[in-house]
Design a protein around this motif. Structure first.
Motif, mmCIF file in Angstrom:
data_model
loop_
_atom_site.group_PDB
_atom_site.id
_atom_site.type_symbol
_atom_site.label_atom_id
_atom_site.label_comp_id
_atom_site.label_asym_id
_atom_site.label_seq_id
_atom_site.Cartn_x
_atom_site.Cartn_y
_atom_site.Cartn_z
ATOM 1 N N ASP A 1 0.834 -1.217 0.000
ATOM 2 C CA ASP A 1 0.000 0.000 0.000
ATOM 3 C C ASP A 1 0.864 1.261 0.000
ATOM 4 O O ASP A 1 0.624 2.214 -0.747
ATOM 5 N N ASN B 1 2.751 1.607 -3.376
ATOM 6 C CA ASN B 1 1.871 2.109 -4.437
ATOM 7 C C ASN B 1 1.594 3.599 -4.282
ATOM 8 O O ASN B 1 1.591 4.348 -5.262
ATOM 9 N N ALA B 2 1.379 4.027 -3.046
ATOM 10 C CA ALA B 2 1.100 5.449 -2.801
ATOM 11 C C ALA B 2 2.299 6.303 -3.204
ATOM 12 O O ALA B 2 2.155 7.362 -3.824
ATOM 13 N N LYS C 1 4.693 5.466 -5.331
ATOM 14 C CA LYS C 1 4.845 5.369 -6.806
ATOM 15 C C LYS C 1 3.893 6.339 -7.492
ATOM 16 O O LYS C 1 4.284 7.076 -8.385
ATOM 17 N N ALA C 2 2.629 6.329 -7.035
ATOM 18 C CA ALA C 2 1.603 7.183 -7.660
ATOM 19 C C ALA C 2 1.990 8.652 -7.551
ATOM 20 O O ALA C 2 1.658 9.453 -8.422
ATOM 21 N N LYS C 3 2.677 9.013 -6.498
ATOM 22 C CA LYS C 3 3.075 10.423 -6.316
ATOM 23 C C LYS C 3 4.434 10.718 -6.929
ATOM 24 O O LYS C 3 4.954 11.821 -6.769
ATOM 25 N N GLY C 4 5.061 9.716 -7.562
ATOM 26 C CA GLY C 4 6.355 9.924 -8.204
ATOM 27 C C GLY C 4 7.490 10.131 -7.218
ATOM 28 O O GLY C 4 8.527 10.717 -7.553
ATOM 29 N N ASP D 1 10.145 8.704 -6.044
ATOM 30 C CA ASP D 1 11.019 7.545 -6.285
ATOM 31 C C ASP D 1 12.142 7.423 -5.264
ATOM 32 O O ASP D 1 12.501 6.329 -4.855
#
Ligand code: G1P
Length: 294
Positions: free
Chosen positions: A77, A80-81, A83-86, A88
């Motif tokens: 979770d 993914n959060a 990753k979704a916000k970039g 890295d």
């Protein structure tokens, strides 16, 4: 001395204590997860083990301390959060603990002492030599490899000793020693757990790193409760020494990063924070603040 002995490849981290010196926070958070800014103490210790080639790490834990094991697991979770916000760079730091070492958890099954905690790892470790890293202190990266090399040469027990002011010996295991040809290595001729100042054989204390032969396990099983009514690793090691196993120690002269009691923890935290270059303003504030103290 034989040069055929196998090298230690496994580490055991006893981390089952209540950490009463840090209550009440340790009611909910294991002291091994106290933060050095944003990285828990335990990660420093597992990194120290892995850097010395010990990538098979057993944590000896207790009820209420599962967060220590979770910390080294993936969190889909969160991944993914991020990753979704970039994010890295943050994602890489969050995922780093997953791949430092192979972590196994074993329950101690009661607060019966350090010797007992180490003994619980017997079935996982087997007959090979292994290292013990206490879960609330860490060291400069050259110490453990040196100890592992020395253990592979001697086949015996290898300890790390630190010289302290004499009045401090009462809180530690203390060694009686003889010099060797190597000025950083001593031969240990006796061990005593938390002696009175007058009974201490030296002011050289055992710090939380040990490299032990697998023959320690049956001795731990036979070791009766000692100081504090607990099964002491110091007592088991001294019995093995008495039966003829060579015991050597590296005399450590580097920095000891202790986090086992509040003042030492604060010193470690502030020192390591002050060395970071991503905490803008911290050192300037620290200087100013220090000047206001008497
Ligand atoms: C343990 C050991 C002691 C050693 C110390 C190092 O004591 O029993 O021999 O000197 O760690 O930190 P504890 O801190 O668990 O009382």
């Amino acid at each position: 001395m034989s040069d055929t002995a196998p090298r230690a490849t496994k580490a055991v981290i006893p981390a089952a204590g209540f950490a009463t010196r840090f209550l009440p926070v340790t009611k909910a958070i294991p002291k091994e997860l106290l933060p050095i800014v944003d990285k828990p103490v335990l990660q420093y210790i597992v990194e120290e083990a892995a850097a010395a080639g010990l990538e098979d790490v057993t944590l000896v834990t207790a009820p209420g301390k599962d967060a220590m094991v979770d910390y080294f697991d993936a969190r889909a979770d969160l991944d993914n959060a991020l990753k979704a916000k970039g994010k890295d760079e943050m994602l890489a730091r969050v995922k780093a603990p997953e791949s430092i070492a192979e972590i196994t958890a074993i329950r101690q099954g009661g607060a019966k002492g350090l010797g007992h905690a180490v003994g619980r790892a017997a079935s996982h470790v087997g007959d090979e030599p292994f290292a013990v890293l206490l879960g609330d202190e860490f060291y400069e990266p050259d110490l453990l490899p040196r100890m592992i090399d020395l253990q592979a040469e001697t086949g015996g027990i290898v300890l790390a000793l630190l010289e302290v002011p004499r009045e401090e010996v009462v809180r530690y295991g203390v060694a009686a020693v003889e010099t060797t040809d190597d000025e950083d290595v001593v031969r240990v001729t006796g061990l005593v757990e938390k002696p009175a100042v007058d009974d201490a054989p030296s002011n050289l204390i055992l710090i939380g790193r040990y490299v032990l032969p697998g023959t320690i396990f049956p001795v731990i099983d036979q070791t009766p409760p000692g100081r504090g009514d607990e099964i002491q690793l110091t007592d088991a090691m001294d019995t093995l020494r008495d039966k003829g196993t060579p015991v050597h120690a590296v005399v450590y002269r580097g920095r000891r990063y202790d986090t086992g009691e509040p003042v030492a923890y604060l010193q470690t935290l502030v020192e390591l924070a002050s060395r970071r270059d991503d905490l803008p303003g911290f050192n300037a504030w620290l200087r100013e603040f220090s000047a206001t103290l008497d």
